[in-house]
Design an enzyme around this catalytic site. Structure first.
Site, PDB file in Angstrom:
ATOM      1  N   ARG A  21       0.818  -1.212   0.000  1.00 58.54           N
ATOM      2  CA  ARG A  21       0.000   0.000   0.000  1.00 58.54           C
ATOM      3  C   ARG A  21       0.851   1.261   0.000  1.00 58.54           C
ATOM      4  O   ARG A  21       0.433   2.300  -0.499  1.00 58.54           O
ATOM      5  CB  ARG A  21      -0.983  -0.015   1.169  1.00 58.54           C
ATOM      6  CG  ARG A  21      -0.404   0.054   2.556  1.00 58.54           C
ATOM      7  CD  ARG A  21      -1.559   0.113   3.549  1.00 58.54           C
ATOM      8  NE  ARG A  21      -1.108   0.107   4.924  1.00 58.54           N
ATOM      9  CZ  ARG A  21      -1.411  -0.843   5.807  1.00 58.54           C
ATOM     10  NH1 ARG A  21      -2.128  -1.879   5.439  1.00 58.54           N
ATOM     11  NH2 ARG A  21      -0.985  -0.762   7.054  1.00 58.54           N
ATOM     12  N   HIS A  45       4.677  -4.030  11.073  1.00 55.55           N
ATOM     13  CA  HIS A  45       3.652  -4.415  10.109  1.00 55.55           C
ATOM     14  C   HIS A  45       2.301  -3.774  10.411  1.00 55.55           C
ATOM     15  O   HIS A  45       1.342  -3.998   9.680  1.00 55.55           O
ATOM     16  CB  HIS A  45       3.527  -5.944  10.119  1.00 55.55           C
ATOM     17  CG  HIS A  45       2.523  -6.497   9.161  1.00 55.55           C
ATOM     18  ND1 HIS A  45       2.518  -6.185   7.809  1.00 55.55           N
ATOM     19  CD2 HIS A  45       1.479  -7.333   9.337  1.00 55.55           C
ATOM     20  CE1 HIS A  45       1.524  -6.811   7.215  1.00 55.55           C
ATOM     21  NE2 HIS A  45       0.874  -7.507   8.115  1.00 55.55           N
TER      22      HIS A  45
END
Length: 338
Positions: A21, A45
Site C-alpha cells: 500500500r 507491520h
C-alpha cells in the site's frame, strides 16, 4: 529445536499491507504507475510501527511536509481501506445498524442471518453455527494453506460440537475457499512469494522489505530492506540517511515494537498453534500441524490425533495436492545446490 534457529532463514512478510500500500499511495501522489514506484518500509507491520522512508522513494520525488504527513498516516492506517474494499458497503451497513440501535424505524438492509428460507443453517463463521463466541472456539487446521490442502479437523473442535455431514461438507468447502477475497485484496503476498522464488532460482539483486532478525537497531527484530539469496537472506541493508520526520517516526516505531517483541520472546509455556513446519507427521517433508512454540523455535510438533472417515479422505487429498507443490519447490532448491 530452539538451538537450530537460523536468522537468515526467518522472514516475516510485511509486503501484504505495509509495502504494497505504500507503493500504491505514493504512486497516486506522484502520478506514477504503482508498479514503477518503490517506497522502502521499515519497522513493523501495523499502525505506528510502519515507517515508510519517503526520502528514499524510487523514482526520487520531493514531497512537501504536508504530503509526507498525509502519506505516512494513510500508510499506517491503510488496512482500514483494504477492509472497506473487501466488504463493499461495510460503512453503509454499519450506519444502518447504528440507526437501528438508535431506534429509527424501517431500517431495511440485506444481511447474512440465521434463517429457514433455504435448507442451509445460519452461518457467518463456524462459531456462529455452534452459537458460541468465535474467541472461545478452536478448530485445528492441518495440511497446507490453500484450497484442498486446507484440512479442518472438525471432529477435534473445541468447544466440542456434533456437526451433520451436510454441515461438515459446507464448512470444509467454505474454509478451503474462504481466502480468495483476502488474496485478491493482498496482492503483496504474491509479489513477495515471487521474489523468494527468484532468490531460490539464483537471480541476483532481489531486494525486498521483510521482518528479520537484525542488529540495525537495539531491537532483536526489525523490518528492513534485504537482499534475497538461495534459501536465505544474503544481506540486511541499513536504514540509510533519514530526515528529521523519519527519525521521529523511527523512535515511535521502536517504542511500539519493543512491547510487541517483549511479549513474543518472553517464553510463555504451552503456546499451541497450527503452523506449516518440517515434520514426519505424514510421509511429506512439510505439513501444517499443531505445534508447541518455544522461544525462537518450535519445541514440539504434535501428531494429527484420531481422524474420522471424512477427515481421513480429506487427508489423502491434502497430501496429494501438497506433494506436487513441495516436489516443485524442493527440486528447485536441489538444482541450485548441485
Amino acid at each position: 529445536m530452539g538451538d537450530k534457529f537460523d536468522p537468515k532463514k526467518l522472514m516475516g512478510v510485511t509486503m501484504l499491507d505495509a509495502v504494497n500500500r505504500a507503493n500504491i499511495f505514493g504512486a497516486e501522489l506522484m502520478s506514477h504507475n504503482p508498479r514503477e514506484v518503490v517506497v522502502p518500509v521499515v519497522g513493523g507491520h501495523a499502525r505506528v510501527t510502519i515507517l515508510p522512508l519517503l526520502s528514499q522513494v524510487k523514482p526520487p520525488c520531493s514531497f512537501t511536509q504536508k504530503e509526507i504527513e498525509y502519506l505516512t498516516v494513510r500508510m499506517e492506517n491503510g488496512g482500514i481501506e483494504v477492509v472497506k474494499a473487501k466488504t463493499g458497503a461495510a460503512v453503509k451497513f454499519e450506519d444502518a445498524c447504528l440507526k437501528g440501535l438508535r431506534g429509527d424505524a424501517n431500517i431495511v438492509e440485506c444481511a447474512f442471518v440465521a434463517t429457514h428460507v433455504t435448507e442451509l443453517p445460519f452461518f457467518a463463521s463456524k462459531a456462529e453455527v455452534m452459537s458460541h463466541n468465535p474467541r472461545e472456539v478452536v478448530v485445528p487446521v492441518v495440511g497446507g494453506h490453500a484450497r484442498v490442502t486446507i484440512l479442518p479437523l472438525l471432529s477435534h473442535v473445541k468447544l466440542p460440537c456434533s456437526f451433520t455431514q451436510k454441515e461438515i461438507d459446507y464448512l470444509t468447502d467454505r474454509m478451503e475457499n474462504g481466502g480468495i477475497e483476502v488474496v485478491k485484496a493482498k496482492s503483496g503476498a504474491v509479489k513477495f512469494a515471487d521474489a523468494c522464488l527468484k532468490g531460490l532460482r539464483g537471480d541476483a539483486s532481489i531486494v525486498e522489505c521483510t521482518f528479520v532478525a537484525t542488529h540495525m537497531t537495539e531491537l532483536p527484530f526489525f523490518a528492513s530492506k534485504v537482499r534475497l539469496g538461495r534459501c536465505e537472506v544474503d544481506e540486511v541493508y541499513g536504514l540509510g540517511p533519514l530526515n528529521k520526520y523519519e527519525r521521529m517516526g523511527l523512535e515511535k516505531a521502536k517504542e511500539e515494537l519493543e512491547g510487541v517483541l517483549r511479549k513474543g520472546l518472553r517464553g510463555d509455556a504451552n503456546i499451541v498453534e497450527c503452523a506449516f513446519v518440517a515434520t514426519h507427521v505424514t510421509g511429506l517433508p512439510f505439513f501444517a500441524s499443531k505445534v508447541r512454540l518455544g522461544r525462537c523455535g518450535v519445541d514440539e510438533v504434535y501428531g494429527l490425533g484420531p481422524l474420522n472417515e471424512y477427515e481421513r479422505m480429506g487427508l489423502e487429498k491434502t497430501k496429494k495436492e501438497l506433494e506436487g507443490v513441495l516436489r516443485k519447490v524442493l527440486a528447485l532448491c536441489r538444482s541450485k545446490d548441485s
